[in-house]
Scaffold this active site. Sequence first.
Site, mmCIF file in Angstrom:
data_model
loop_
_atom_site.group_PDB
_atom_site.id
_atom_site.type_symbol
_atom_site.label_atom_id
_atom_site.label_comp_id
_atom_site.label_asym_id
_atom_site.label_seq_id
_atom_site.Cartn_x
_atom_site.Cartn_y
_atom_site.Cartn_z
ATOM 1 N N VAL A 64 117.682 -116.639 30.737
ATOM 2 C CA VAL A 64 116.481 -116.513 31.561
ATOM 3 C C VAL A 64 116.233 -115.040 31.903
ATOM 4 C CG1 VAL A 64 115.377 -117.170 33.744
ATOM 5 C CG2 VAL A 64 116.673 -118.867 32.457
ATOM 6 N N CYS A 65 117.302 -114.308 32.215
ATOM 7 C CA CYS A 65 117.161 -112.880 32.557
ATOM 8 C C CYS A 65 116.634 -112.087 31.362
ATOM 9 C CB CYS A 65 118.497 -112.304 33.006
ATOM 10 S SG CYS A 65 119.194 -113.142 34.446
ATOM 11 N N ASP A 66 117.138 -112.413 30.182
ATOM 12 C CA ASP A 66 116.677 -111.789 28.943
ATOM 13 C C ASP A 66 115.175 -112.041 28.779
ATOM 14 O OD1 ASP A 66 117.757 -111.122 25.781
ATOM 15 O OD2 ASP A 66 115.908 -112.287 25.961
#
Length: 173
Positions: A64-66
Amino acid sequence: MTIERQAAVTFKGNPVTLLGPELKVGDKAPDFTVLANDLSPVTLDSSKGSVRIISVVPSVDTGVCDMQTRRFNEEAAKLDGVKVLTVSVDLPFAQKRWCGAAGVENVQTLSDHRDLSFGTAYGVAIKELRLLARAVFVVDRNDQIVYVEYVPEVTNHPDYEAPVLAAKKALNA
């Protein structure tokens, strides 16, 4: 003494404690010191006079951060006059490697690993994990917060459109 906000958000369904105040629209953006990829210090004043989207992620090395960092990188390319900062506790070396591998050039990745200066100032430091909770802040040219989202479940995506609209509005104010 640092403010502790019990069960402010969840991480994988489990309530966690956030260190620092809950910021709101209209608050003055707190100062912080984080590290750029070259280990130089970066503060709020480093981008003074600019509209800033500050995207906060636990680690750029997770799915999700990517995706969040890539999405704001795409938006940054279209937002002339807006600086997009991504803050995590990843080491600066890891952030630099990730940006190179991902082709991310429009977002400045910043590390809060050293002392959680950003995390405790913006109320996103997760006490139990020493990670940052997912959040998005928009700060105008006068260092006023014009948009805040603390994502209730850290593993979920933030709203991507609302902070971009808030940044555009701040640019035209």
